[in-house]
Design a protein around this motif. Structure first.
Motif, PDB file in Angstrom:
ATOM      1  N   THR A 217     -16.603  -3.488   6.124  1.00  0.00           N
ATOM      2  CA  THR A 217     -15.238  -3.487   5.602  1.00  0.00           C
ATOM      3  C   THR A 217     -15.006  -4.353   4.374  1.00  0.00           C
ATOM      4  N   SER A 218     -16.054  -4.867   3.750  1.00  0.00           N
ATOM      5  CA  SER A 218     -15.863  -5.630   2.518  1.00  0.00           C
ATOM      6  C   SER A 218     -17.107  -5.533   1.653  1.00  0.00           C
TER       7      SER A 218
ATOM      8  N   THR B 239      -7.381  -6.081  -1.187  1.00  0.00           N
ATOM      9  CA  THR B 239      -7.521  -5.205  -0.026  1.00  0.00           C
ATOM     10  C   THR B 239      -8.228  -3.925  -0.454  1.00  0.00           C
ATOM     11  N   ASN B 240      -8.277  -2.912   0.427  1.00  0.00           N
ATOM     12  CA  ASN B 240      -8.957  -1.679   0.018  1.00  0.00           C
ATOM     13  C   ASN B 240      -8.018  -0.781  -0.788  1.00  0.00           C
TER      14      ASN B 240
ATOM     15  N   SER C  18     -10.666  -4.258  -3.455  1.00  0.00           N
ATOM     16  CA  SER C  18     -11.489  -5.411  -3.049  1.00  0.00           C
ATOM     17  C   SER C  18     -12.531  -5.855  -4.069  1.00  0.00           C
TER      18      SER C  18
ATOM     19  N   LYS D  20      -4.631   0.684   0.731  1.00  0.00           N
ATOM     20  CA  LYS D  20      -3.524  -0.258   0.878  1.00  0.00           C
ATOM     21  C   LYS D  20      -2.978  -0.698  -0.474  1.00  0.00           C
TER      22      LYS D  20
ATOM     23  N   SER E  17      -1.711  -6.215  -6.690  1.00  0.00           N
ATOM     24  CA  SER E  17      -2.561  -5.788  -5.583  1.00  0.00           C
ATOM     25  C   SER E  17      -3.883  -5.305  -6.170  1.00  0.00           C
TER      26      SER E  17
ATOM     27  N   ASP F 245      -2.889  -9.835  -3.792  1.00  0.00           N
ATOM     28  CA  ASP F 245      -3.413  -9.343  -2.520  1.00  0.00           C
ATOM     29  C   ASP F 245      -4.676  -8.542  -2.792  1.00  0.00           C
TER      30      ASP F 245
END
Length: 308
Positions: free
Chosen positions: A223-224, A128-129, A101, A132, A98, A126
């Motif tokens: 958000t990214s 993600t932020n 980002s 998470k 994980s 994965d």
């Protein structure tokens, strides 16, 4: 019953994404192809697997039951493949990572040659932020996580990979004294673009402002890291970003760095794992590879960051 492994895989993606469109992107299939596979699977059962209410897709109780069964079936099939490869002397299995980002600009370089040599390994990564990422690690859903801000409550081991240098960025059209070092008071005027809550970059930015007793002007949140970068290039505001995400934009002159007191902020990208976790053979071999080659990987791919 004539359902196939492929149909089960497609169905699982639809359940996980709660969307045929998102599942098609995940599987690199067209939306009609996903819909056909889902229909072919549904035709095997008298009980609905999914239902659409309004424009939202929902999975029925029976659908959730089938999902868990399908997951076990596909895991057993994968185990057969891995076992076959291991008898041939190949390193095989699944590696789950994980990644926070902005780490998407980092992790591929540490995986490339390892996966090239060990083609029997299936990678699940994965992006993600930070929040998470930490959750997936805490829940023992992954072998490793890549973060720049360490989680506070987890008992972990870590391997530092490279520095994460955070700089103040502006569009190419912003005019300022490029030879001078600006005072922190500049943040009283600059409209800032923030990442969302849970982002590691946002956490570091907020700590910087708190320590400097600055109340920044936050224009909006995105958000990214890609969205932030595009907004900065468009001249919508300024942001503190990882230098690692800016290589092409700096090269093309689309983004410029503003030198300010106290910047750049420097964290480290770290590969972390739970201290009590029993790593699989694949995970152990990957960790050995990282420890042996991380300096060369940095020199070959990230030495350019030292110039900024």
């Amino acid at each position: 019953m004539n359902y196939t492994f492929h149909q089960l895989k497609v169905f699982m993606a639809v359940v996980e994404k709660k969307s045929i469109t998102k599942a098609s992107i995940e599987l690199n299939m067209t939306q009609p192809a996903v819909s056909i596979q889902l229909k072919n699977l549904q035709d095997q059962f008298d009980i609905p697997l999914t239902e659409v209410i309004g424009r939202q897709l929902y999975v029925t109780e029976f659908g959730h039951e089938l999902y868990h069964i399908a997951e076990k079936i596909l895991q057993e099939v994968a185990a057969i493949n891995y076992k076959t490869q291991s008898f041939k002397g190949m390193l095989s299995g699944r590696l789950k990572i994980s990644v926070a980002s902005t780490g998407k600009y980092v992790m591929p370089y540490y995986l490339k040659d390892f996966l090239k040599v060990n083609q029997g390994i299936d990678l699940l990564m994965d992006v993600t932020n930070k929040t998470k990422v930490v959750e997936s690690l805490a829940n023992n859903e992954v072998d490793f996580a890549l973060v720049s801000v360490l989680p506070e409550k987890l008992d972990i081991e870590q391997e530092i990979l490279l520095p994460n240098k955070l700089v103040l960025t502006a569009s190419k059209n912003y005019e300022f004294d490029k030879n001078g070092l600006l005072n922190k008071a500049v943040f009283d005027e600059l409209p800032l673009i923030y990442r969302e809550e849970g982002s590691g970059t946002r956490t570091v930015m907020q700590e910087y402002f708190q320590q400097a007793h600055i109340v920044p002007k936050v224009r909006f949140e995105l958000t990214s890291s890609e969205a932030v970068k595009q907004a900065v290039m468009a001249g919508l505001g300024f942001s503190i970003q990882s230098i690692l995400s800016l290589k092409n934009e700096l090269k093309e002159g689309e983004i410029q760095i503003i030198r300010v007191e106290g910047l750049p902020l420097i964290e480290n990208w770290r590969l972390i794992w739970l201290k009590q976790k029993k790593l699989s053979i694949v995970a152990r071999e990957f960790l050995k590879y990282i420890q042996l080659h991380k300096d060369n990987i940095f020199s070959e791919n990230f030495a350019w960051t030292a110039h900024f």
